[in-house]
Design an enzyme around this catalytic site. Structure first.
Site, PDB file in Angstrom:
ATOM      1  N   LEU A 232       0.824  -1.219   0.000  1.00 17.64           N
ATOM      2  CA  LEU A 232       0.000   0.000   0.000  1.00 17.64           C
ATOM      3  C   LEU A 232       0.852   1.262   0.000  1.00 17.64           C
ATOM      4  O   LEU A 232       0.327   2.359  -0.196  1.00 17.64           O
ATOM      5  CB  LEU A 232      -0.907   0.024   1.240  1.00 17.64           C
ATOM      6  CG  LEU A 232      -1.826  -1.172   1.485  1.00 17.64           C
ATOM      7  CD1 LEU A 232      -2.690  -0.929   2.716  1.00 17.64           C
ATOM      8  CD2 LEU A 232      -2.727  -1.428   0.289  1.00 17.64           C
TER       9      LEU A 232
ATOM     10  N   TYR B  71       1.014  10.453 -11.465  1.00 17.00           N
ATOM     11  CA  TYR B  71       0.596   9.451 -10.475  1.00 17.00           C
ATOM     12  C   TYR B  71      -0.087   8.283 -11.186  1.00 17.00           C
ATOM     13  O   TYR B  71       0.226   7.112 -10.945  1.00 17.00           O
ATOM     14  CB  TYR B  71      -0.334  10.104  -9.454  1.00 17.00           C
ATOM     15  CG  TYR B  71      -0.901   9.159  -8.425  1.00 17.00           C
ATOM     16  CD1 TYR B  71      -0.074   8.560  -7.473  1.00 17.00           C
ATOM     17  CD2 TYR B  71      -2.269   8.858  -8.395  1.00 17.00           C
ATOM     18  CE1 TYR B  71      -0.594   7.692  -6.521  1.00 17.00           C
ATOM     19  CE2 TYR B  71      -2.793   8.002  -7.443  1.00 17.00           C
ATOM     20  CZ  TYR B  71      -1.962   7.411  -6.515  1.00 17.00           C
ATOM     21  OH  TYR B  71      -2.483   6.556  -5.584  1.00 17.00           O
TER      22      TYR B  71
END
Ligand code: UDP
Length: 329
Positions: free
Chosen positions: A76, A149
């Site tokens: 994560l 991103y």
């Protein structure tokens, strides 16, 4: 299970850490505390089955050492939040691209299973209502920093695909849509904690652009169990899954709902995108998931609505504020 969670002190990571500890798993957290916070793990620290390591996913030796002992890795850790990406584009790219390769390689070496967190951001400007996992990506120019991103996360997916098809890695990919709940900070951009913080402080809620753009918000408490069910489900290996809530709300309506649910006296102000994020910023007008794949396999069907989510974020924010007040004397 022995579990390694990269980014385990972050918003979603800390909820996952607690969830796994509560059911008796041993959890190792690796977090560089860039956007994560030790405070997020304050409840988990009482549990001897938690082991915390402050460090970077770019540290290949450390990641390899921690993964060697794990049955499952939840990856994560990432540089995230629109403000983070715009303020440090190079550092963000390195973390999101090179860091993921390091983690995948370590998981391959230790032959453990891995879940890699990707993002709805990779669909870009595709406004289809009900984005399926096979939907096309509609990207803006690579020279617009915001998209870096999404580009990095898309390459992470490709890397994962290569590792599992060619190098035998057992990996699940998930694309997380806007996920919200206690501990998410508004510091890096996220709209719900920002609006809730503004409403509680009696400050104006800052709606960017027209406010007609929509998002779908899922509560972290419904997303975290789905991550665990997917990584444990044999039929999920080699798959990719959208996880999110499918009920869309415009950002203007979100601001109104926050004010109403919290009984706030705040106003709403409109802030042009250029003012909020700098010149040339591009936003997505809509982002609605089709989660039928996860629903069919693991029964994923989130029910918590936006009013509940706002209350839950506000309750946590009020507690934090009273903690701060007590500490301040
Ligand atoms: N947004 C807003 N005011 C804020 C922060 C965000 O109107 O103070 C808007 C933002 O421009 C976007 C939406 O809320 O249209 C969701 O933003 P967020 O950063 O939470 O998530 P993402 O853009 O990644 O979906």
């Amino acid at each position: 299970m022995k579990v390694l969670i990269t980014g385990g002190a972050g918003f979603i990571g800390s909820h996952l850490t607690e969830y796994l500890l509560d059911r008796g798993d041993a959890v190792t957290v690796l977090d560089d505390l860039s956007t994560g916070q030790l405070d997020n793990l304050s409840r988990a620290f009482d549990n001897p089955a938690l082991s915390f390591h402050q460090g970077s996913i770019l540290d290949a030796d450390l990641v390899r050492r921690l993964a060697a002992d794990a049955d499952v890795v939840f990856h994560l850790a990432a540089a995230l939040g629109v403000y983070t990406i715009l303020e440090d584009p190079l550092g963000s790219l390195k973390t999101n691209l090179v860091g993921t390769e390091v983690v995948l390689d370590a998981a391959r070496e230790s032959q453990c299973r891995i879940l890699v967190a990707s993002t709805s951001e990779i669909y870009g400007k595709n406004t289809t209502i009900g984005l399926h996992e096979d939907a096309d990506r509609v990207m803006g120019s690579p020279l617009k920093t915001r998209w870096s991103y999404a580009e990095a996360k898309a390459l992470d997916e490709t890397l994962t695909h290569i590792f599992r098809e060619w190098h035998g890695l057992r990996a699940v990919l998930v694309r997380l849509f806007n996920t919200v709940g206690p501990r998410q900070t508004g510091r890096y951009g996220m709209v719900v904690p920002r609006f809730v913080g503004q409403a509680l402080a009696g400050e104006p809620l800052t709606v960017h652009g027209s406010g007609e753009q929509t998002r779908c918000f899922a509560h972290v408490a419904e997303v975290v169990p789905a991550l665990v069910r997917l990584v444990e489900h044999p039929a999920a290996q080699h798959g990719i899954f959208n996880l999110g809530n499918s009920r869309q709300i415009s950002i203007e309506q979100l601001a109104r709902t926050v004010i109403e649910v919290l009984g706030s006296t705040s106003d709403i102000v409109h802030v042009p995108y250029e003012e909020a994020y700098g010149p040339g910023y591009e936003d997505m007008q809509r982002r609605v998931p089709d989660c039928s794949r996860a629903r069919e396999l693991i029964g994923f069907s989130p029910t918590l609505d936006v009013e509940y989510i706002i209350q839950s974020v506000a309750t946590a924010a009020r507690t934090e504020r009273s903690d701060v007040a007590v500490l301040a004397g």
